[in-house]
Design a protein around this motif. Structure first.
Motif, PDB file in Angstrom:
ATOM      1  N   LEU A 191       1.392   5.452  -0.901  1.00  0.00           N
ATOM      2  CA  LEU A 191       0.562   6.631  -0.703  1.00  0.00           C
ATOM      3  C   LEU A 191      -0.370   6.831  -1.895  1.00  0.00           C
TER       4      LEU A 191
ATOM      5  N   LYS B 128      -3.362   4.566  -1.609  1.00  0.00           N
ATOM      6  CA  LYS B 128      -4.338   5.044  -0.634  1.00  0.00           C
ATOM      7  C   LYS B 128      -5.123   6.233  -1.168  1.00  0.00           C
ATOM      8  N   ILE B 129      -4.487   7.045  -1.995  1.00  0.00           N
ATOM      9  CA  ILE B 129      -5.168   8.233  -2.518  1.00  0.00           C
ATOM     10  C   ILE B 129      -6.185   7.864  -3.594  1.00  0.00           C
TER      11      ILE B 129
ATOM     12  N   GLU C 151     -19.122  12.454   0.877  1.00  0.00           N
ATOM     13  CA  GLU C 151     -17.811  12.145   0.299  1.00  0.00           C
ATOM     14  C   GLU C 151     -16.709  12.332   1.332  1.00  0.00           C
TER      15      GLU C 151
ATOM     16  N   ASN D  18       0.837  -1.193   0.000  1.00  0.00           N
ATOM     17  CA  ASN D  18       0.000   0.000   0.000  1.00  0.00           C
ATOM     18  C   ASN D  18       0.873   1.244   0.000  1.00  0.00           C
TER      19      ASN D  18
ATOM     20  N   ASN E 254     -11.878   6.655  -1.290  1.00  0.00           N
ATOM     21  CA  ASN E 254     -10.432   6.836  -1.181  1.00  0.00           C
ATOM     22  C   ASN E 254     -10.141   8.277  -0.756  1.00  0.00           C
ATOM     23  N   TYR E 255      -8.865   8.561  -0.531  1.00  0.00           N
ATOM     24  CA  TYR E 255      -8.498   9.896  -0.046  1.00  0.00           C
ATOM     25  C   TYR E 255      -8.789  10.987  -1.080  1.00  0.00           C
ATOM     26  N   PHE E 256      -8.690  10.666  -2.363  1.00  0.00           N
ATOM     27  CA  PHE E 256      -9.005  11.646  -3.402  1.00  0.00           C
ATOM     28  C   PHE E 256     -10.463  12.076  -3.306  1.00  0.00           C
ATOM     29  N   ARG E 257     -11.364  11.123  -3.180  1.00  0.00           N
ATOM     30  CA  ARG E 257     -12.788  11.444  -3.088  1.00  0.00           C
ATOM     31  C   ARG E 257     -13.092  12.210  -1.799  1.00  0.00           C
ATOM     32  N   ARG E 258     -12.418  11.874  -0.723  1.00  0.00           N
ATOM     33  CA  ARG E 258     -12.617  12.593   0.536  1.00  0.00           C
ATOM     34  C   ARG E 258     -12.103  14.021   0.432  1.00  0.00           C
ATOM     35  N   ALA E 259     -10.964  14.198  -0.220  1.00  0.00           N
ATOM     36  CA  ALA E 259     -10.435  15.546  -0.428  1.00  0.00           C
ATOM     37  C   ALA E 259     -11.360  16.355  -1.335  1.00  0.00           C
TER      38      ALA E 259
ATOM     39  N   ASP F 147      -9.721   2.139  -4.257  1.00  0.00           N
ATOM     40  CA  ASP F 147     -10.709   1.783  -3.241  1.00  0.00           C
ATOM     41  C   ASP F 147     -10.259   0.513  -2.529  1.00  0.00           C
TER      42      ASP F 147
END
Length: 89
Positions: A5, A8-9, A64, A3, A70-75, A12
């Protein structure tokens, strides 16, 4: 699989890269309300549609931010949420 970075970004839980998804209900409501605002440009209907559009996009961004795959969708959710709040200040 290691995994990193970037994994993780953009990936999914199943390892698929996810940048965009099919729109969910709040996003569909926002699109419809925004399009209807182009037709009803003045009056109480426009004000109501503006409130519906804001509320539905706020809901989408909140979901979201806390439930993104994933971190992109959260950002992305965070950026939209901050943009919405900034637009109302």
């Amino acid at each position: 699989m290691e995994n990193t970075l970037l994994d993780k970004i953009f990936r999914d839980r199943e390892g698929k890269v996810v940048l965009a998804q099919m729109p969910n209900l709040p996003l569909i409501v926002w699109i419809v309300a925004s399009l209807l605002r182009l037709i009803f440009t003045t009056g109480k209907v426009n004000i109501g549609l503006e409130a519906i559009a804001f509320g539905s996009l706020f809901t989408w961004a909140w979901e979201e931010l806390f439930q993104g795959v994933n971190y992109f969708r959260r950002a992305l959710g965070l950026l939209v949420l901050v943009g919405l709040i900034a637009s109302k200040i």
